[in-house]
Scaffold this motif. Structure first.
Motif, mmCIF file in Angstrom:
data_model
loop_
_atom_site.group_PDB
_atom_site.id
_atom_site.type_symbol
_atom_site.label_atom_id
_atom_site.label_comp_id
_atom_site.label_asym_id
_atom_site.label_seq_id
_atom_site.Cartn_x
_atom_site.Cartn_y
_atom_site.Cartn_z
ATOM 1 N N LEU A 1 0.852 -1.188 0.000
ATOM 2 C CA LEU A 1 0.000 0.000 0.000
ATOM 3 C C LEU A 1 0.885 1.235 0.000
ATOM 4 N N SER A 2 0.834 1.968 -1.080
ATOM 5 C CA SER A 2 1.631 3.195 -1.205
ATOM 6 C C SER A 2 3.104 2.941 -0.909
ATOM 7 N N GLY A 3 3.623 1.834 -1.428
ATOM 8 C CA GLY A 3 5.031 1.504 -1.281
ATOM 9 C C GLY A 3 5.395 0.800 0.006
ATOM 10 N N HIS A 4 4.430 0.563 0.883
ATOM 11 C CA HIS A 4 4.696 -0.096 2.166
ATOM 12 C C HIS A 4 4.040 -1.469 2.187
ATOM 13 N N ARG A 5 4.820 -2.460 2.599
ATOM 14 C CA ARG A 5 4.295 -3.825 2.700
ATOM 15 C C ARG A 5 3.497 -3.972 3.982
ATOM 16 N N THR A 6 2.387 -4.671 3.890
ATOM 17 C CA THR A 6 1.581 -4.998 5.056
ATOM 18 C C THR A 6 0.952 -6.354 4.804
ATOM 19 N N SER A 7 0.484 -6.979 5.844
ATOM 20 C CA SER A 7 -0.193 -8.257 5.666
ATOM 21 C C SER A 7 -1.614 -8.137 6.188
ATOM 22 N N VAL A 8 -2.503 -8.872 5.532
ATOM 23 C CA VAL A 8 -3.921 -8.855 5.866
ATOM 24 C C VAL A 8 -4.401 -10.292 5.942
ATOM 25 N N SER A 9 -5.170 -10.585 6.972
ATOM 26 C CA SER A 9 -5.744 -11.927 7.134
ATOM 27 C C SER A 9 -7.226 -11.876 6.785
ATOM 28 N N LEU A 10 -7.583 -12.631 5.750
ATOM 29 C CA LEU A 10 -8.978 -12.758 5.317
ATOM 30 C C LEU A 10 -9.271 -14.224 5.031
ATOM 31 N N GLU A 11 -10.504 -14.603 5.162
ATOM 32 C CA GLU A 11 -10.925 -15.945 4.770
ATOM 33 C C GLU A 11 -10.801 -16.070 3.255
ATOM 34 N N ASP A 12 -10.577 -17.296 2.781
ATOM 35 C CA ASP A 12 -10.411 -17.520 1.336
ATOM 36 C C ASP A 12 -11.567 -16.952 0.522
ATOM 37 N N GLU A 13 -12.775 -17.066 1.048
ATOM 38 C CA GLU A 13 -13.945 -16.561 0.320
ATOM 39 C C GLU A 13 -13.861 -15.049 0.125
ATOM 40 N N PHE A 14 -13.377 -14.340 1.137
ATOM 41 C CA PHE A 14 -13.224 -12.894 0.996
ATOM 42 C C PHE A 14 -12.065 -12.548 0.064
ATOM 43 N N TRP A 15 -10.973 -13.295 0.130
ATOM 44 C CA TRP A 15 -9.860 -13.048 -0.795
ATOM 45 C C TRP A 15 -10.336 -13.211 -2.240
ATOM 46 N N GLN A 16 -11.096 -14.278 -2.505
ATOM 47 C CA GLN A 16 -11.560 -14.525 -3.874
ATOM 48 C C GLN A 16 -12.504 -13.415 -4.331
ATOM 49 N N ALA A 17 -13.439 -13.037 -3.470
ATOM 50 C CA ALA A 17 -14.376 -11.968 -3.828
ATOM 51 C C ALA A 17 -13.640 -10.649 -4.046
ATOM 52 N N PHE A 18 -12.648 -10.369 -3.196
ATOM 53 C CA PHE A 18 -11.857 -9.149 -3.317
ATOM 54 C C PHE A 18 -11.102 -9.131 -4.640
ATOM 55 N N ARG A 19 -10.487 -10.249 -4.996
ATOM 56 C CA ARG A 19 -9.797 -10.352 -6.295
ATOM 57 C C ARG A 19 -10.776 -10.163 -7.455
ATOM 58 N N ASP A 20 -11.950 -10.783 -7.353
ATOM 59 C CA ASP A 20 -12.955 -10.664 -8.415
ATOM 60 C C ASP A 20 -13.368 -9.205 -8.608
ATOM 61 N N ILE A 21 -13.584 -8.492 -7.521
ATOM 62 C CA ILE A 21 -13.982 -7.081 -7.609
ATOM 63 C C ILE A 21 -12.865 -6.253 -8.245
ATOM 64 N N ALA A 22 -11.633 -6.476 -7.831
ATOM 65 C CA ALA A 22 -10.506 -5.752 -8.425
ATOM 66 C C ALA A 22 -10.440 -6.006 -9.930
ATOM 67 N N ARG A 23 -10.614 -7.258 -10.321
ATOM 68 C CA ARG A 23 -10.580 -7.614 -11.748
ATOM 69 C C ARG A 23 -11.734 -6.927 -12.485
ATOM 70 N N GLN A 24 -12.934 -6.950 -11.913
ATOM 71 C CA GLN A 24 -14.095 -6.311 -12.541
ATOM 72 C C GLN A 24 -13.885 -4.808 -12.707
ATOM 73 N N ASP A 25 -13.215 -4.209 -11.733
ATOM 74 C CA ASP A 25 -12.964 -2.764 -11.780
ATOM 75 C C ASP A 25 -11.713 -2.405 -12.578
ATOM 76 N N GLY A 26 -10.991 -3.413 -13.061
ATOM 77 C CA GLY A 26 -9.780 -3.172 -13.833
ATOM 78 C C GLY A 26 -8.654 -2.594 -13.008
ATOM 79 N N LEU A 27 -8.583 -2.973 -11.731
ATOM 80 C CA LEU A 27 -7.563 -2.446 -10.827
ATOM 81 C C LEU A 27 -6.670 -3.554 -10.303
ATOM 82 N N PRO A 28 -5.392 -3.265 -10.110
ATOM 83 C CA PRO A 28 -4.550 -4.216 -9.391
ATOM 84 C C PRO A 28 -5.073 -4.330 -7.954
#
Length: 71
Positions: A11-38
């Motif tokens: 995030l803004s050049g700084h590494r961080t870690s986030v803990s999410l359930e697999d279902e949220f990771w997948q949904a988050f990735r899907d939304i990013a892809r739909q919005d055309g964002l990394p």
């Protein structure tokens, strides 16, 4: 539902870690892809909009929930 999985984000050049359930990771990735964002850029946007008392993982979960609710 699975246990939360910790993954790294930049995030803004700084590494961080986030803990999410697999279902949220997948949904988050899907939304990013739909919005055309990394994924890191979408996470950075959520990070800047969250309140000081809200953790990043919680903010991402609420973002995902709201996106699916507003479909």
């Amino acid at each position: 539902m699975n246990r939360p999985v910790k993954r790294s984000l930049t995030l803004s050049g700084h590494r961080t870690s986030v803990s999410l359930e697999d279902e949220f990771w997948q949904a988050f990735r899907d939304i990013a892809r739909q919005d055309g964002l990394p994924l890191n850029e979408l996470a950075a946007r959520i990070d800047t909009e969250r309140g000081a008392d809200t953790g990043l993982a919680s903010a991402i979960r609420v973002f995902v929930l709201n996106r699916y609710r507003n479909r």
